[in-house]
Enzyme design. Structure first.
Site, PDB file in Angstrom:
ATOM      1  N   GLU A  28       9.457  39.008  57.472  1.00 24.88           N
ATOM      2  CA  GLU A  28       8.860  39.201  56.680  1.00 24.88           C
ATOM      3  C   GLU A  28       9.830  38.182  55.318  1.00 24.88           C
ATOM      4  O   GLU A  28      11.281  38.074  55.363  1.00 24.88           O
ATOM      5  CB  GLU A  28       9.496  40.892  55.559  1.00 24.88           C
ATOM      6  CG  GLU A  28       9.667  41.274  54.528  1.00 24.88           C
ATOM      7  CD  GLU A  28       9.788  42.883  54.644  1.00 24.88           C
ATOM      8  OE1 GLU A  28       9.325  43.999  55.427  1.00 24.88           O
ATOM      9  OE2 GLU A  28      10.974  42.997  54.156  1.00 24.88           O
ATOM     10  N   TYR A  60       6.572  43.279  47.829  1.00 22.84           N
ATOM     11  CA  TYR A  60       6.670  43.630  46.349  1.00 22.84           C
ATOM     12  C   TYR A  60       7.368  44.494  45.877  1.00 22.84           C
ATOM     13  O   TYR A  60       7.933  44.581  46.434  1.00 22.84           O
ATOM     14  CB  TYR A  60       4.662  44.221  46.531  1.00 22.84           C
ATOM     15  CG  TYR A  60       3.948  44.592  45.473  1.00 22.84           C
ATOM     16  CD1 TYR A  60       2.883  43.001  45.547  1.00 22.84           C
ATOM     17  CD2 TYR A  60       4.707  45.515  44.662  1.00 22.84           C
ATOM     18  CE1 TYR A  60       2.058  43.420  44.559  1.00 22.84           C
ATOM     19  CE2 TYR A  60       3.098  45.783  43.315  1.00 22.84           C
ATOM     20  CZ  TYR A  60       1.992  44.050  43.418  1.00 22.84           C
ATOM     21  OH  TYR A  60       0.738  44.581  42.412  1.00 22.84           O
ATOM     22  N   ALA A  62       9.753  46.750  43.310  1.00 23.15           N
ATOM     23  CA  ALA A  62       9.645  47.588  42.474  1.00 23.15           C
ATOM     24  C   ALA A  62       8.844  47.533  40.930  1.00 23.15           C
ATOM     25  O   ALA A  62       9.296  46.576  40.406  1.00 23.15           O
ATOM     26  CB  ALA A  62      11.277  48.166  42.530  1.00 23.15           C
ATOM     27  N   HIS A  88       1.718  42.958  50.215  1.00 26.25           N
ATOM     28  CA  HIS A  88       1.896  44.234  50.374  1.00 26.25           C
ATOM     29  C   HIS A  88       1.320  44.285  49.405  1.00 26.25           C
ATOM     30  O   HIS A  88       0.974  43.838  48.328  1.00 26.25           O
ATOM     31  CB  HIS A  88       2.953  44.780  49.841  1.00 26.25           C
ATOM     32  CG  HIS A  88       4.155  44.141  51.772  1.00 26.25           C
ATOM     33  ND1 HIS A  88       5.689  45.305  51.723  1.00 26.25           N
ATOM     34  CD2 HIS A  88       4.228  43.218  52.646  1.00 26.25           C
ATOM     35  CE1 HIS A  88       6.139  43.890  52.842  1.00 26.25           C
ATOM     36  NE2 HIS A  88       5.501  43.406  52.679  1.00 26.25           N
ATOM     37  N   GLY A 119       5.539  52.515  46.820  1.00 22.16           N
ATOM     38  CA  GLY A 119       6.432  51.906  46.458  1.00 22.16           C
ATOM     39  C   GLY A 119       7.624  52.590  45.490  1.00 22.16           C
ATOM     40  O   GLY A 119       7.670  53.735  45.985  1.00 22.16           O
ATOM     41  N   ALA A 139       0.997  56.536  49.767  1.00 20.78           N
ATOM     42  CA  ALA A 139      -0.282  55.623  50.266  1.00 20.78           C
ATOM     43  C   ALA A 139      -0.946  55.630  50.680  1.00 20.78           C
ATOM     44  O   ALA A 139      -2.788  54.685  51.079  1.00 20.78           O
ATOM     45  CB  ALA A 139       0.945  55.366  50.964  1.00 20.78           C
ATOM     46  N   ASP A 172       7.748  64.301  56.949  1.00 19.88           N
ATOM     47  CA  ASP A 172       7.920  62.651  56.444  1.00 19.88           C
ATOM     48  C   ASP A 172       7.184  62.264  57.539  1.00 19.88           C
ATOM     49  O   ASP A 172       6.226  61.403  57.661  1.00 19.88           O
ATOM     50  CB  ASP A 172       9.009  62.210  57.258  1.00 19.88           C
ATOM     51  CG  ASP A 172       9.237  60.383  57.086  1.00 19.88           C
ATOM     52  OD1 ASP A 172       8.709  59.795  56.149  1.00 19.88           O
ATOM     53  OD2 ASP A 172       9.194  59.934  58.041  1.00 19.88           O
ATOM     54  N   GLN A 190      10.945  50.980  58.192  1.00 20.25           N
ATOM     55  CA  GLN A 190      12.094  50.047  57.152  1.00 20.25           C
ATOM     56  C   GLN A 190      13.022  49.746  58.766  1.00 20.25           C
ATOM     57  O   GLN A 190      13.338  50.533  59.494  1.00 20.25           O
ATOM     58  CB  GLN A 190      12.553  51.541  56.548  1.00 20.25           C
ATOM     59  CG  GLN A 190      13.451  50.892  55.564  1.00 20.25           C
ATOM     60  CD  GLN A 190      13.511  52.048  54.761  1.00 20.25           C
ATOM     61  OE1 GLN A 190      13.425  52.107  53.984  1.00 20.25           O
ATOM     62  NE2 GLN A 190      14.737  53.441  55.282  1.00 20.25           N
TER      63      GLN A 190
END
Length: 318
Positions: A28, A60, A62, A88, A119, A139, A172, A190
């Site tokens: 990344e 990308y 915030a 992204h 985001g 999303a 989640d 993450q």
């Protein structure tokens, strides 16, 4: 509908291709803020290009704060290197028309792999999330929008500890499964600090929907080279560094006014290698490294995992 004349391979296809180490790896990057940082990014890019990652991703900022730089550099990765870029795209502060235009600009540069993210809001990533009045809410809506625009391959984010906005882990998990059902082909987590959190997420997805659980769940790992930096990143993401991990790095950092970066870095490479090795034994499809636009730390972890990095390392820095 948007299409490309010679579409790039999908991430799922790339993960099944031959690779140099025990499992494929990916990297990344984030958009640099100035010319000096951009030069450093490209040094890392060329090093990783020689190491042969399955793919690389460009983040990308915030609130869409790095939209133009993300699009430009992702395009340059696609047209000026042999790397397979994933761009992204977030829903924050964008209308549907703007999102369609961004996807079209990616397609114009031959980019067909996109990571769809809700985001974080600008200013305070943990603050209230407000939908653009002409945008999308979730999303999974963004996944569907991208899929409707042409021959794109979409991935999404996942959260081993649970997203900080989710009321509990089951909620989640349902959110991730819904994103996968909407058409996402894989997810990237993450960064996390306990392999058990990743494994329990994988178990939950498999229990909720075995078909979606069969899709690649790619763990995100950051070789820690600064305790202050990783603490700040964890704070902004809502992640929690376990007490035993904190203690391990704090002992290396020392009690001085400035942390002992060399000692922290040594522990960070050890810790990332331990996590990666365990994840490999658990059958992960890929290891995704948050590079912070440097190559050497990740290269050292890869070398310890059995990847021959000698031809790439002369250009590495960190």
């Amino acid at each position: 509908m948007t299409s490309t004349a010679n579409p790039a391979p999908s991430i799922v296809e790339r993960l099944s291709a031959p690779h140099r180490g025990p499992v494929p790896f990916s990297v990344e990057f984030f958009p640099p803020r100035d010319a000096e940082a951009e030069a450093r990014l490209w040094r890392a890019v060329r090093t990783f290009e020689r190491l042969g990652p399955a793919f690389v991703s460009m983040t990308y900022g915030a609130g869409g704060s790095t939209r133009d730089r993300t699009a430009r550099i992702a395009g340059e990765l696609a047209t000026q290197t042999t790397l397979l870029p994933v761009a992204h795209l977030t829903a924050v502060n964008h209308s549907v028309d703007e999102l369609r235009a961004l996807v079209g600009s990616y397609a114009d540069n031959g980019i067909t792999n996109i990571l769809a993210l809700r985001g974080d809001p600008p200013g305070d990533p943990l603050g209230e999330w407000v939908r653009h009045p002409e945008g999308v809410e979730y999303a999974e809506d963004l996944v569907r929008l991208i899929a409707d625009l042409g021959d794109f391959h979409v991935g999404v984010a996942s959260f081993p500890e649970g997203h900080h906005r989710a009321p509990d882990l089951e909620h989640d998990t349902r959110t991730l499964v819904n994103k996968l059902r909407a058409g996402a082909e894989y997810s990237i987590t993450q960064m996390f600090f306990d392999v058990e959190d990743f494994l329990r997420l994988r178990d939950r997805v498999n229990r909720a929907d075995p078909e979606q659980g069969a899709k690649p769940l790619i763990p995100g790992i950051m070789p820690i080279t600064s305790l202050a930096t990783v603490r700040r990143m964890a704070e902004l993401s809502g992640s929690v560094i376990p007490a035993d991990v904190q203690e391990r790095f704090a002992a290396a950092a020392g009690d001085g006014a400035e942390e002992n970066r060399e000692a922290v870095r040594a522990v960070g490479i050890d810790f990332a290698t331990e996590m990666a090795a365990r994840l490999v034994t658990e059958g992960v499809p890929c290891l995704h490294f948050c590079s912070l636009n440097f190559a050497k730390a990740t290269s050292e972890v890869l070398e310890r995992l059995g990847v021959d990095t000698r031809s790439a390392l002369p250009a590495a820095s960190r």
